[in-house]
Write an enzyme that holds these catalytic residues in place. Structure first.
Site, PDB file in Angstrom:
ATOM      1  N   PRO A   1      -2.207   5.149  11.301  1.00  0.00           N
ATOM      2  CG  PRO A   1      -0.925   3.917  12.804  1.00  0.00           C
ATOM      3  CD  PRO A   1      -2.325   4.203  12.407  1.00  0.00           C
ATOM      4  CG  ASN A   2       3.289   5.423   9.416  1.00  0.00           C
ATOM      5  OD1 ASN A   2       3.844   6.498   9.610  1.00  0.00           O
ATOM      6  ND2 ASN A   2       3.443   4.386  10.220  1.00  0.00           N
TER       7      ASN A   2
ATOM      8  NE  ARG B   1       3.829   3.347   4.896  1.00  0.00           N
ATOM      9  CZ  ARG B   1       3.020   2.572   5.595  1.00  0.00           C
ATOM     10  NH1 ARG B   1       1.726   2.841   5.644  1.00  0.00           N
ATOM     11  NH2 ARG B   1       3.481   1.536   6.239  1.00  0.00           N
TER      12      ARG B   1
ATOM     13  CE1 TYR C   1       0.704  -0.504   3.199  1.00  0.00           C
ATOM     14  CE2 TYR C   1       3.006   0.116   3.045  1.00  0.00           C
ATOM     15  CZ  TYR C   1       1.984  -0.495   3.721  1.00  0.00           C
ATOM     16  OH  TYR C   1       2.227  -1.096   4.928  1.00  0.00           O
TER      17      TYR C   1
ATOM     18  CG  ASN D   1      -5.794   0.778   6.335  1.00  0.00           C
ATOM     19  OD1 ASN D   1      -5.055   0.273   7.176  1.00  0.00           O
ATOM     20  ND2 ASN D   1      -5.480   0.849   5.053  1.00  0.00           N
TER      21      ASN D   1
ATOM     22  CB  ALA E   1       1.479  -0.405  12.717  1.00  0.00           C
TER      23      ALA E   1
ATOM     24  CG  HIS F   1      -0.294  -5.976  13.197  1.00  0.00           C
ATOM     25  ND1 HIS F   1      -0.975  -6.852  12.374  1.00  0.00           N
ATOM     26  CD2 HIS F   1       0.176  -4.988  12.382  1.00  0.00           C
ATOM     27  CE1 HIS F   1      -0.888  -6.424  11.121  1.00  0.00           C
ATOM     28  NE2 HIS F   1      -0.203  -5.296  11.099  1.00  0.00           N
TER      29      HIS F   1
ATOM     30  CG  ASP G   1     -11.388  -3.312  24.534  1.00  0.00           C
ATOM     31  OD1 ASP G   1     -11.727  -4.442  24.129  1.00  0.00           O
ATOM     32  OD2 ASP G   1     -10.586  -3.134  25.478  1.00  0.00           O
TER      33      ASP G   1
ATOM     34  CD  GLU H   1      -8.448  -5.497  10.421  1.00  0.00           C
ATOM     35  OE1 GLU H   1      -7.253  -5.740  10.184  1.00  0.00           O
ATOM     36  OE2 GLU H   1      -9.095  -6.075  11.315  1.00  0.00           O
TER      37      GLU H   1
ATOM     38  CG  HIS I   1      -5.246  -4.229   6.374  1.00  0.00           C
ATOM     39  ND1 HIS I   1      -4.584  -3.390   7.239  1.00  0.00           N
ATOM     40  CD2 HIS I   1      -6.057  -5.008   7.128  1.00  0.00           C
ATOM     41  CE1 HIS I   1      -4.978  -3.660   8.466  1.00  0.00           C
ATOM     42  NE2 HIS I   1      -5.879  -4.628   8.434  1.00  0.00           N
ATOM     43  CG  LEU I   2      -4.301   0.692   1.082  1.00  0.00           C
ATOM     44  CD1 LEU I   2      -3.327   1.852   1.077  1.00  0.00           C
ATOM     45  CD2 LEU I   2      -5.438   0.932   0.115  1.00  0.00           C
TER      46      LEU I   2
ATOM     47  NE  ARG J   1       3.440  -5.770   3.828  1.00  0.00           N
ATOM     48  CZ  ARG J   1       3.315  -4.562   4.350  1.00  0.00           C
ATOM     49  NH1 ARG J   1       2.122  -4.040   4.542  1.00  0.00           N
ATOM     50  NH2 ARG J   1       4.389  -3.870   4.690  1.00  0.00           N
TER      51      ARG J   1
ATOM     52  NE  ARG K   1       4.052  -5.388   7.645  1.00  0.00           N
ATOM     53  CZ  ARG K   1       4.071  -4.113   8.070  1.00  0.00           C
ATOM     54  NH1 ARG K   1       2.971  -3.548   8.515  1.00  0.00           N
ATOM     55  NH2 ARG K   1       5.189  -3.427   8.045  1.00  0.00           N
TER      56      ARG K   1
END
Length: 146
Positions: free
Chosen positions: A9-10, A17, A22, A74, A77, A80, A87, A98, A100-101, A107, A111
């Site tokens: 998402p996002n 954003r 980011y 990635n 949100a 978390h 699963d 996994e 993350h930018l 943060r 997070r």
């Protein structure tokens, strides 16, 4: 080698954003970078982005049936709190990294915890889009080791 890259998402709003967190590259720039890095490594990359948890889970399941060698995710949100994505990753037993930018550990406190990470071979964060290339290297190395 086939690797599925999932952006949650996002992430489609990159370049719009929170540029201080980011970066200024838009989502298409990041996707182009991922494809280029995949080509350099002779990896067939499939890119997928969704803001919807169930669609992400369905794509993870499809990766099993389509015989992907690795997944880079990635989860945004969902990192978390999505036990359902965790699963799904466990269910398919595909090497998953996994990414993350931003450095999620630098943060907000919420997070810092990833419920996805325990299902992955590793987590890379804080290196902007370079994290995706690092994840490709990790999957390649782990595949050669087995």
């Amino acid at each position: 080698m086939k690797v599925l890259v999932i952006n949650g998402p996002n992430l489609n709003m990159l370049g719009v954003r929170e540029k201080g967190i980011y970066g200024t590259k838009d989502f298409q720039d990041v996707c182009d970078y991922i494809k280029e890095e995949g080509q350099k490594r002779n990896i067939d990359i499939k890119l997928f982005q969704s803001n919807i948890e169930g669609e992400i889970i369905n794509e993870i399941h499809k990766a099993y049936y389509e015989k992907y060698d690795g997944i880079i995710i990635n989860p945004g949100a969902y990192t978390h709190y999505s036990y359902a994505i965790m699963d799904a990753i466990k269910a398919v037993n595909i090497k998953t990294v996994e990414v993350h930018l931003s450095n999620i550990h630098a943060r907000e406190e919420f997070r810092h915890k990833s419920v996805i990470a325990p299902a992955c071979i590793g987590q890379i964060c804080g290196f902007k889009e370079l994290g995706y290339a690092m994840a490709m290297e990790a999957i390649m190395q782990c595949t050669m080791d087995n």
